[in-house]
Design an enzyme around this catalytic site. Structure first.
Site, PDB file in Angstrom:
ATOM      1  N   ASN A  67      33.828  39.716  38.900  1.00 25.37           N
ATOM      2  CA  ASN A  67      34.580  38.665  38.211  1.00 25.37           C
ATOM      3  C   ASN A  67      33.761  37.383  38.327  1.00 25.37           C
ATOM      4  O   ASN A  67      33.705  36.779  39.390  1.00 25.37           O
ATOM      5  CB  ASN A  67      35.952  38.511  38.879  1.00 25.37           C
ATOM      6  CG  ASN A  67      36.745  37.359  38.301  1.00 25.37           C
ATOM      7  OD1 ASN A  67      36.357  36.756  37.294  1.00 25.37           O
ATOM      8  ND2 ASN A  67      37.867  37.048  38.929  1.00 25.37           N
ATOM      9  N   TRP A  68      33.155  37.012  37.211  1.00 27.69           N
ATOM     10  CA  TRP A  68      32.244  35.857  37.243  1.00 27.69           C
ATOM     11  C   TRP A  68      32.980  34.517  37.226  1.00 27.69           C
ATOM     12  O   TRP A  68      32.369  33.477  37.368  1.00 27.69           O
ATOM     13  CB  TRP A  68      31.268  35.928  36.060  1.00 27.69           C
ATOM     14  CG  TRP A  68      30.280  37.056  36.137  1.00 27.69           C
ATOM     15  CD1 TRP A  68      30.264  38.107  37.023  1.00 27.69           C
ATOM     16  CD2 TRP A  68      29.147  37.260  35.288  1.00 27.69           C
ATOM     17  NE1 TRP A  68      29.198  38.928  36.771  1.00 27.69           N
ATOM     18  CE2 TRP A  68      28.500  38.437  35.703  1.00 27.69           C
ATOM     19  CE3 TRP A  68      28.625  36.558  34.198  1.00 27.69           C
ATOM     20  CZ2 TRP A  68      27.348  38.933  35.080  1.00 27.69           C
ATOM     21  CZ3 TRP A  68      27.483  37.036  33.569  1.00 27.69           C
ATOM     22  CH2 TRP A  68      26.852  38.212  34.010  1.00 27.69           C
ATOM     23  N   LYS A  69      34.297  34.567  36.977  1.00 29.58           N
ATOM     24  CA  LYS A  69      35.111  33.339  36.937  1.00 29.58           C
ATOM     25  C   LYS A  69      34.469  32.331  35.984  1.00 29.58           C
ATOM     26  O   LYS A  69      33.886  32.736  34.980  1.00 29.58           O
ATOM     27  CB  LYS A  69      35.310  32.806  38.364  1.00 29.58           C
ATOM     28  CG  LYS A  69      35.834  33.906  39.314  1.00 29.58           C
ATOM     29  CD  LYS A  69      36.263  33.413  40.651  1.00 29.58           C
ATOM     30  CE  LYS A  69      36.760  34.585  41.492  1.00 29.58           C
ATOM     31  NZ  LYS A  69      37.279  34.175  42.788  1.00 29.58           N
ATOM     32  N   HIS A 105      45.145  37.396  38.182  1.00 32.93           N
ATOM     33  CA  HIS A 105      44.315  36.877  39.270  1.00 32.93           C
ATOM     34  C   HIS A 105      45.019  35.704  39.953  1.00 32.93           C
ATOM     35  O   HIS A 105      45.686  34.904  39.302  1.00 32.93           O
ATOM     36  CB  HIS A 105      42.944  36.442  38.729  1.00 32.93           C
ATOM     37  CG  HIS A 105      41.957  36.224  39.829  1.00 32.93           C
ATOM     38  ND1 HIS A 105      41.945  35.071  40.587  1.00 32.93           N
ATOM     39  CD2 HIS A 105      40.987  37.026  40.334  1.00 32.93           C
ATOM     40  CE1 HIS A 105      40.991  35.178  41.505  1.00 32.93           C
ATOM     41  NE2 HIS A 105      40.401  36.354  41.377  1.00 32.93           N
ATOM     42  N   GLU A 156      43.987  32.971  40.961  1.00 33.36           N
ATOM     43  CA  GLU A 156      43.632  31.645  40.428  1.00 33.36           C
ATOM     44  C   GLU A 156      44.438  31.356  39.161  1.00 33.36           C
ATOM     45  O   GLU A 156      44.810  30.209  38.905  1.00 33.36           O
ATOM     46  CB  GLU A 156      42.117  31.575  40.176  1.00 33.36           C
ATOM     47  CG  GLU A 156      41.358  31.504  41.492  1.00 33.36           C
ATOM     48  CD  GLU A 156      40.001  32.192  41.488  1.00 33.36           C
ATOM     49  OE1 GLU A 156      39.444  32.445  40.409  1.00 33.36           O
ATOM     50  OE2 GLU A 156      39.501  32.485  42.599  1.00 33.36           O
ATOM     51  N   GLU A 213      44.058  41.588  46.184  1.00 36.02           N
ATOM     52  CA  GLU A 213      43.219  40.468  46.617  1.00 36.02           C
ATOM     53  C   GLU A 213      44.053  39.501  47.451  1.00 36.02           C
ATOM     54  O   GLU A 213      44.757  38.645  46.890  1.00 36.02           O
ATOM     55  CB  GLU A 213      42.644  39.729  45.403  1.00 36.02           C
ATOM     56  CG  GLU A 213      41.781  40.577  44.505  1.00 36.02           C
ATOM     57  CD  GLU A 213      40.806  39.725  43.674  1.00 36.02           C
ATOM     58  OE1 GLU A 213      39.605  39.951  43.793  1.00 36.02           O
ATOM     59  OE2 GLU A 213      41.258  38.828  42.951  1.00 36.02           O
ATOM     60  N   GLY A 217      37.002  33.787  48.270  1.00 36.03           N
ATOM     61  CA  GLY A 217      36.069  32.663  48.299  1.00 36.03           C
ATOM     62  C   GLY A 217      36.015  31.944  49.632  1.00 36.03           C
ATOM     63  O   GLY A 217      35.436  30.868  49.746  1.00 36.03           O
ATOM     64  N   SER A 232      35.974  38.138  49.326  1.00 34.37           N
ATOM     65  CA  SER A 232      34.784  37.997  50.181  1.00 34.37           C
ATOM     66  C   SER A 232      34.095  39.330  50.484  1.00 34.37           C
ATOM     67  O   SER A 232      33.570  39.517  51.587  1.00 34.37           O
ATOM     68  CB  SER A 232      35.132  37.254  51.481  1.00 34.37           C
ATOM     69  OG  SER A 232      35.582  35.941  51.182  1.00 34.37           O
ATOM     70  N   GLY A 283      33.779  38.486  43.569  1.00 34.20           N
ATOM     71  CA  GLY A 283      33.590  37.151  42.992  1.00 34.20           C
ATOM     72  C   GLY A 283      32.179  36.661  43.252  1.00 34.20           C
ATOM     73  O   GLY A 283      31.225  37.045  42.573  1.00 34.20           O
ATOM     74  N   GLY A 284      32.026  35.806  44.255  1.00 34.30           N
ATOM     75  CA  GLY A 284      30.748  35.149  44.530  1.00 34.30           C
ATOM     76  C   GLY A 284      29.543  36.080  44.564  1.00 34.30           C
ATOM     77  O   GLY A 284      28.494  35.785  43.961  1.00 34.30           O
TER      78      GLY A 284
HETATM   79  P1  13P Z   1      35.142  36.306  46.283  1.00 39.15           P
HETATM   80  O1  13P Z   1      34.431  37.639  46.297  1.00 39.15           O
HETATM   81  O2  13P Z   1      34.248  35.156  45.898  1.00 39.15           O
HETATM   82  O3  13P Z   1      35.938  36.072  47.524  1.00 39.15           O
HETATM   83  O4  13P Z   1      36.219  36.388  45.077  1.00 39.15           O
HETATM   84  C1  13P Z   1      37.072  37.479  45.009  1.00 39.15           C
HETATM   85  C2  13P Z   1      37.784  37.402  43.722  1.00 39.15           C
HETATM   86  O5  13P Z   1      38.603  36.534  43.505  1.00 39.15           O
HETATM   87  C3  13P Z   1      37.465  38.410  42.691  1.00 39.15           C
HETATM   88  O6  13P Z   1      38.371  38.365  41.645  1.00 39.15           O
END
Ligand code: 13P
Length: 250
Positions: free
Chosen positions: A9-11, A94, A96, A166, A172, A212, A233-234
């Site tokens: 997920n590149w956000k 998600h 967010e 999640e 994050g 993470s 994510g990251g």
């Molecule tokens: P991180 O891997 O950066 O913690 O993000 C997880 C995430 O929200 C994937 O959708």
């Protein structure tokens, strides 16, 4: 056999050039053939990403969509628009989206139902906040997120669903749920689906862990029997890290 899936997920990261560069880097990595690999760039880069990956097995997926067919929803994207550019899977729910954009279980129920009706596969995200975990309410919170958004679906719809647990406190933050915490929750989720539907539906469902996940912890998390992969994510923004996570199944 359940599908093993790793999705990035590149956000709100990577412009058109960044997307091209990251996908080129990813194409030069070797990825385990038995893992379904997905990447979710931003809307404006979905078409280019689809083209760039057309000769690979990597699936391009969307990060969100609206529940309406079409109409006066400035700034929104419909299921049909995604399908018109060949997108087959959409991330919904998600944390967010829930916390910054006010997406409630009620809105998510409508989004999921629209996506399923249109024939899209849904990667449905959910998970408790830190306060829920501290007070011991995490299992109840997760059960109600699932029930409120998903349990009106007919059993047949579940072949179009992937779940992504999640925990918000692990997104994050560098703080991951331990492999045992992930396994406990995933087993609980599978039991909850089994009770609401049936054992076969629950057994066939891929349940991903997100929060993470890094090359250094993926193998332990993925080794757990009810963890079928990860939503990243990251670490998905660095091709070599993402590839290492894809290749972390035993
Ligand atoms: P991180 O891997 O950066 O913690 O993000 C997880 C995430 O929200 C994937 O959708």
């Amino acid at each position: 056999m359940r599908k093993k899936i790793v999705a990035g997920n590149w956000k709100m990261n990577m412009d058109v050039q960044g997307t091209e560069n990251l996908l080129n880097a990813l194409k030069s990595e070797s990825l385990a053939a038995d893992v379904t690999v997905m990447v979710a760039p931003t809307f404006v880069n979905l078409s280019a990403a689809k083209q760039q990956l057309s000769e690979t097995e990597v699936e391009v997926i969307a990060q969100n969509m609206h529940f309406a067919e079409s109409g006066a929803y400035t700034g929104e994207i419909s299921a049909a628009m995604l399908q018109a550019i060949g997108i087959k899977t959409v991330i919904l729910g998600h944390s967010e989206r829930r916390s910054y954009f006010g997406e409630t279980d009620e809105i998510l129920e409508k989004k999921v139902s629209q996506a399923i009706d249109k024939g899209l596969q849904v990667m449905f995200c959910f998970g408790e906040e830190l306060a829920d975990r501290k007070s011991g309410a995490h299992f109840n919170v997760v059960a109600s997120q699932l029930k409120n958004a998903l349990f009106a679906l007919p059993k047949t719809a579940w072949s179009q669903i992937i779940l992504a647990y999640e925990p918000v406190w692990a997104i994050g933050t560098g703080e991951t749920a331990s492999a045992e915490q992930a396994q406990d929750m995933h087993a609980f989720i599978r039991k909850t689906i089994s009770e609401a539907y049936d054992a076969t539906t629950a057994e066939q469902l891929s349940i991903l862990y997100g929060g993470s996940v890094k090359p250094g912890n993926a193998q332990e998390i993925f080794s757990k029997p009810d963890v079928d992969g990860g939503l990243i994510g990251g670490a998905a923004l660095v091709a070599s890290d993402f590839a290492a996570i894809v290749n972390a199944f035993n």
